[in-house]
Design a protein around this motif. Structure first.
Motif, short mmCIF file in Angstrom:
data_model
loop_
_atom_site.label_atom_id
_atom_site.label_comp_id
_atom_site.label_asym_id
_atom_site.label_seq_id
_atom_site.Cartn_x
_atom_site.Cartn_y
_atom_site.Cartn_z
N ALA A 185 -3.46 1.04 -12.77
CA ALA A 185 -4.85 1.36 -12.46
C ALA A 185 -4.96 2.65 -11.66
N TYR A 186 -4.16 2.78 -10.60
CA TYR A 186 -4.24 3.97 -9.75
C TYR A 186 -3.91 5.24 -10.53
N VAL A 187 -2.81 5.17 -11.29
CA VAL A 187 -2.40 6.37 -12.03
C VAL A 187 -3.50 6.77 -13.01
N THR A 188 -4.06 5.77 -13.71
CA THR A 188 -5.14 6.06 -14.65
C THR A 188 -6.32 6.72 -13.93
N ARG A 189 -6.68 6.13 -12.80
CA ARG A 189 -7.86 6.66 -12.08
C ARG A 189 -7.64 8.06 -11.59
N TYR A 190 -6.43 8.38 -11.12
CA TYR A 190 -6.26 9.65 -10.41
C TYR A 190 -5.65 10.76 -11.26
N MET A 230 -11.81 -4.39 -14.00
CA MET A 230 -12.26 -5.45 -14.88
C MET A 230 -11.58 -5.35 -16.25
N ALA A 231 -11.53 -4.13 -16.76
CA ALA A 231 -10.92 -3.93 -18.08
C ALA A 231 -9.45 -4.34 -18.04
N LEU A 232 -8.76 -3.99 -16.96
CA LEU A 232 -7.34 -4.33 -16.88
C LEU A 232 -7.13 -5.83 -16.76
N ILE A 233 -8.05 -6.51 -16.05
CA ILE A 233 -7.93 -7.97 -15.99
C ILE A 233 -8.03 -8.55 -17.39
N LEU A 234 -9.09 -8.15 -18.11
CA LEU A 234 -9.32 -8.71 -19.43
C LEU A 234 -8.17 -8.37 -20.36
N LEU A 235 -7.55 -7.20 -20.14
CA LEU A 235 -6.46 -6.79 -21.01
C LEU A 235 -5.17 -7.54 -20.66
N VAL A 255 -10.88 11.97 -19.37
CA VAL A 255 -11.74 10.81 -19.65
C VAL A 255 -11.80 9.78 -18.51
N PRO A 256 -10.66 9.43 -17.86
CA PRO A 256 -10.74 8.38 -16.84
C PRO A 256 -11.76 8.65 -15.74
N ILE A 257 -12.14 9.91 -15.57
CA ILE A 257 -13.07 10.23 -14.50
C ILE A 257 -14.42 9.55 -14.73
N THR A 258 -14.72 9.22 -15.98
CA THR A 258 -16.00 8.57 -16.25
C THR A 258 -15.96 7.07 -15.99
N VAL A 259 -14.74 6.53 -15.80
CA VAL A 259 -14.65 5.07 -15.68
C VAL A 259 -14.67 4.68 -14.21
N SER A 284 0.82 -1.21 0.00
CA SER A 284 0.00 0.00 0.00
C SER A 284 0.86 1.25 0.00
N ILE A 285 1.91 1.25 0.84
CA ILE A 285 2.75 2.45 0.92
C ILE A 285 3.48 2.67 -0.40
N ILE A 286 4.08 1.60 -0.92
CA ILE A 286 4.84 1.74 -2.18
C ILE A 286 3.91 2.22 -3.29
N LEU A 287 2.73 1.60 -3.38
CA LEU A 287 1.80 1.96 -4.44
C LEU A 287 1.34 3.40 -4.33
N ALA A 288 0.97 3.80 -3.10
CA ALA A 288 0.48 5.17 -2.92
C ALA A 288 1.58 6.15 -3.28
N PHE A 289 2.80 5.85 -2.84
CA PHE A 289 3.93 6.73 -3.11
C PHE A 289 4.18 6.84 -4.62
N MET A 290 4.23 5.68 -5.28
CA MET A 290 4.54 5.71 -6.71
C MET A 290 3.42 6.33 -7.53
N SER A 291 2.18 6.00 -7.19
CA SER A 291 1.11 6.52 -8.05
C SER A 291 0.96 8.03 -7.85
N ALA A 292 1.13 8.52 -6.60
CA ALA A 292 1.06 9.97 -6.39
C ALA A 292 2.17 10.67 -7.17
N SER A 293 3.38 10.12 -7.09
CA SER A 293 4.50 10.77 -7.77
C SER A 293 4.32 10.72 -9.29
N ALA A 294 3.99 9.53 -9.80
CA ALA A 294 3.85 9.39 -11.25
C ALA A 294 2.72 10.29 -11.76
#
Lengths: 527, 389
Positions: free
Chosen positions: A402-407, A379-384, A368-372, A329-339
């Motif tokens: 996923a996080y970077v796309t969402r935020y 789900m889309a990422l699993i299928l992809l 656009v990601p705000i609509t997803v 969780s820490i690594i992900l939050a750190f990386m996605s916020a920075s990226a």
């Protein structure tokens, strides 16, 4: 997890399965009631709070502004668990207390119901509504109200005919945003809705993926329905904000807002603030803290008092999955916020400063990601990626994507806000002083951007750290994150350990945010 | 020295055709002179300045700054802003809020090719701040300065590199009236002392008249008249210049005939007037006669033996301290005049207005947005079509 079928066939059967069943209508109905109820309730709370704090002489209102925002730090999963502790018909503290006080036969509240879901979710969303309405009240020129007074209108008339009218466009967009966010949320539908057999779109999609064998087709077909609904909401939102520009009262000038004198009614306002603080902000924390010291769940009495111990914390200390999830969780939050902030600062700069042709496309793509909805993205990422040649499915990398796309849309908001605030003459003055493009960027643009970027970073860090609806499909095994660990352990019935994890999660979040704020504050600027 | 030849700069309009913000502008500002571009908002003066600074890329033409061709459309030369030997003061001052006063001024010495030692930087910054009387405030945050101090700081920052040319973009427009008056004098003194070639952009005619060696009046992207302040004021070549500079009375009429060298007779609503004339205007064409308020003479009784006398009625009398500002009705026309406050005048009094032929100038009539006897307000009419000036 089962691998998706490799051969592609075009069929409408999935839609038939998803929408022609007897549940179709009830899912739609539940989703709409849940989303509109939560949007309405949190908007009502947020607006009243914002009005009391911004525009009246209610006592202690200044202290209240930071307090109202505190619940943002409480992850949605914990919010739901805390309210189950409080309002469960069997053991909920509030129910037990009311029953013993009034001698009621049955529990007055049942959290496992549609109103229960609406309450829990609304309470979690109030800070957001509050912040948006505070901004709306703040940006209103008091002269508009004063001139109504000068034209002979009394206070209620001014409130009704000027203040509320001016707030209408903002209110519409705030309501829409709350509606869409509720529709996309999965915390309350998962923890309260599924046990109560009240299904909304997000929980249906989750169940389609988690039944055996998984029904990807039905899940995807449901996801399309959810996507359409939320896209419609976002479309209406952008329309209403564009409409709102007509009424825009923001001129960049700092107003001193007019304050209504409530007279003796100000103590009613004060009471409202206090009740909100005690019930909505403090109680969930307290119940979580209390439960974390119990070996098993029990009502607070002398008996239970003697059983309090650090047992749960000791257990967690040697519990590998907890540390793995914490690390992830820490690594992900750190990386996605920075990226996300690096990416959005660049995009914002290109869109608003470079004047390159076609740069509006970037702006659009970043929005656009705000609509997803999170679960649809998962789900889309699993299928992809299940069928992707590079094996990133099941790792934290797919979560990072996923996080970077969402935020990105959220990062884009703060980044473009910060960029737009920099008067272009500040950069031109550097060029006229002999600074090259890079020197200008490094020594003028970047330092001026820093406060905005820091704010965006902290926000994305928090929301990534508490992310649930995307992770629930993507985080498996070694890529499990804290919110998912909470969810699975709660389902297994280890509720007091879950409470201890929750407390540690909140403490971690507070510490990291405080440290980062402090660090960036030292190198930042005061303008 | 700054030399601009046939400069053209266009901007995309909303309707996708391009608007010429600067249309074949040519001028030359000699070494050590104070050259002013004067004009209403949207006339292209700031765009011209920004092209010289290198902040805008022109469409065509040629720009030479201190002997260096910084732009030429014929061979594609374009020196970027940060390589040009210029110092510039912006309308908003553009003081960097994240730096101290010292750091703001030291910035031009710490970037670019020349690298100076810390001691040298300190000395030069000290000198520059001394010049603008900010010596005591080095360690303040720049945002703690008042408006006037920020303006001086911007000036110190522009001068610290010892540029060949100083560019000033409406530097006084954000100051209050008293401070503006003082800065006008100080800025001019500093420029004289440093003998630095200065290009000044303003819409304020008082600033232009009081500070410049040469003024170029711009309108709609072209220079309509260039000359020393006195000449611009006394001998406007067009109705636009007459109307834009100072306050002017205008009387519409028709050219009757010539009266020898540079003089003519004009038939106006108030009768025949003898006037001066800058260039030949064909007989019978439409003209306006312009008279400055200070040149109008009032008589309480009918004078004899003087030409250009019209009977009128006092419409308004305003006491302005230094003088009386009166408007006199001459039939359908109104004439404005400045009179000593010893004069006893009341509304409705009958007076005789003398418009001395030496103070009257006949100019070809133009299509102008504002016509009539009262001076146009040139302060801040925004022209939405063009870049803000």
């Amino acid at each position: 997890m089962e691998v998706a079928p490799r051969e592609f066939v075009t069929t409408l059967k999935n839609y038939q399965n998803a929408y022609a069943s007897q549940y179709t209508y009830s899912t739609f109905k539940n989703s709409v009631i849940f989303a509109s109820g939560s949007a309405g309730l949190s908007f009502l709370f947020g607006t009243v709070l914002a009005w009391l704090v911004e525009r009246t002489n209610t006592p202690l209102r200044v202290v209240f502004i930071p307090i109202a925002v505190v619940p943002l730090i409480l992850p949605g999963v914990l919010e739901s668990i805390a309210w189950i502790f409080l309002l469960s018909p069997k053991f909920g503290y509030i129910n037990v207390a009311l029953m013993s006080l009034s001698g009621l036969e049955s529990a007055p509240f049942n959290v496992f119901s549609l109103p229960g879901m609406i309450w829990v979710h609304s309470v979690g969303q109030v800070p957001l509504a509050f912040l948006m309405m505070v901004a709306a009240f703040k940006s209103m020129d008091p002269a508009l109200e004063e001139s109504a007074m000068m034209s002979g209108a009394n206070t209620p008339q001014t409130l009704r005919r000027i203040t509320l009218r001016l707030l209408m466009p903002t209110s519409a967009s705030v309501l829409l945003i709350l509606f869409v966010r509720t529709l996309e949320s999965f915390e309350t539908p998962a923890l309260i809705g599924i046990p109560a057999r009240i299904y909304v779109y997000t929980s249906e999609i989750y169940l389609a993926f988690n039944e055996y064998p998984p029904d990807y087709g039905r899940g995807a077909a449901l996801a399309v329905g959810l996507l359409i609904l939320s896209a419609a909401g976002v479309w209406l939102y952008t329309r209403s904000t564009r409409e709102g520009k007509r009424f825009q009262t923001v001129t960049g000038k700092a107003f001193r807002p007019r304050q209504f004198d409530l007279g003796p009614w100000r103590w009613v306002g004060f009471g409202f603030l206090m009740v909100y603080f005690l019930v909505v902000v403090l109680l969930p924390f307290l119940v979580m803290l209390w439960a974390s010291f119990l070996p098993f769940f029990a009502t607070p009495n002398l008996d239970a008092l003697q059983k309090l111990s650090f047992e749960n914390y000791q257990y967690l200390f040697g519990f590998r999955p907890f540390w793995d999830a914490m690390k992830n969780s820490i690594i992900l939050a750190f990386m996605s916020a920075s990226a996300a902030m690096v990416l959005t600062s660049l995009i914002a700069w290109i869109v608003y400063k470079s004047r390159l042709p076609g740069s509006w496309m970037l702006d659009f793509l970043a929005f656009v990601p705000i609509t997803v909805p999170g679960i649809v993205l998962g789900m889309a990422l699993i299928l992809l990626y299940v069928a992707f040649p590079i094996p990133i499915y099941g790792t934290i990398w797919v979560l990072l994507i996923a996080y970077v796309t969402r935020y990105i849309p959220y990062g884009m908001r703060t980044a473009s806000g910060a960029i737009l605030q920099i008067h272009s003459e500040l950069e031109e003055a550097a060029a006229a002083s002999g600074a090259s493009w890079w020197e200008t960027f490094k020594r003028v643009t970047l330092p001026l951007l820093r406060p905005g970027i820091v704010a965006g970073w902290i926000y994305i860090f928090i929301v990534s750290f508490r992310e649930f609806s995307t992770s629930v499909l993507l985080a498996t095994g070694e890529s499990r994150v804290l919110s998912i660990l909470l969810f699975t352990m709660f389902e297994q019935g280890q509720v007091t350990v879950v409470a201890a994890i929750g407390i540690l999660m909140i403490l971690t979040l507070l510490t990291i945010v405080a440290v980062f704020y402090k660090l960036s504050g030292r190198v930042g600027i005061q303008t | 020295m700054i030399e601009v030849k046939a400069l053209v700069k266009t901007f995309a309009d909303r309707s996708s055709d391009r608007v010429r913000a600067v249309d074949h502008v040519s001028f030359k500002a000699e070494d050590g002179r104070f050259y002013t571009l004067l004009g209403p908002s949207g006339c292209g003066k700031t765009t011209t300045l920004r092209c010289i600074a290198g902040l805008e890329k022109p469409d065509s033409g040629e720009i030479e700054v201190a002997g260096i061709k910084v732009y030429s459309s014929s061979n594609g030369a374009f020196v970027p802003a940060y390589r040009r030997p210029i110092g510039m003061v912006f309308q908003s001052y553009a003081i960097w809020p994240h730096m101290t006063v010292f750091e703001n001024v030291a910035f031009p010495l710490r970037v670019g090719k020349q690298r100076l030692s810390g001691v040298e930087v300190r000395k030069k910054v000290g000198n520059a701040l001394e010049q603008v009387e900010l010596g005591q405030l080095e360690e303040r945050m720049a945002t703690q300065l008042s408006g006037g101090q920020q303006q001086r700081l911007a000036l110190a920052r522009a001068l610290v590199r010892e540029p060949q040319v100083l560019l000033l973009d409406e530097p006084l427009s954000n100051l209050d009236a008293k401070l503006r008056e003082r800065m006008r004098v100080e800025l001019r003194e500093l420029q004289r002392r440093l003998r630095i070639t200065t290009l000044y952009v303003t819409h304020d005619q008082i600033e232009a008249l009081s500070m410049s060696n040469v003024i170029a009046v711009m309108s709609a992207g072209v220079i309509v008249q260039e000359g020393p302040p006195r000449e611009i004021y006394m001998h406007p070549k067009t109705q636009f210049v007459a109307q834009f500079i100072g306050s002017t009375n205008q009387l519409a009429g028709r050219m009757r005939g010539l009266q020898g060298e540079g003089a003519c007779q004009v038939e106006t609503d108030v009768g025949k007037l003898s006037c001066g004339m800058a260039k030949d205007i064909p007989v019978g064409s439409e003209v306006v006669v312009v008279v400055r308020p200070e040149n109008v003479i009032l008589h309480t009784g009918k004078p004899s033996g003087v030409e250009n006398v019209v009977e009128g009625k006092v419409a308004t009398v305003m006491f302005l301290g230094e003088y009386l500002d009166c408007t006199i009705e001459l039939g359908r026309n109104v004439v404005r005049t400045h009179q000593p406050h010893s004069l006893q005048l009341r509304r409705g009094d009958a007076v005789w207005v003398e418009l001395p032929s030496s103070g009257c100038l006949a100019l070809s009539a133009e299509e102008l947005p504002i016509a009539g006897g009262i001076q146009p307000d040139t302060s801040d009419t925004k022209n939405p079509r063009l870049q803000p000036d």
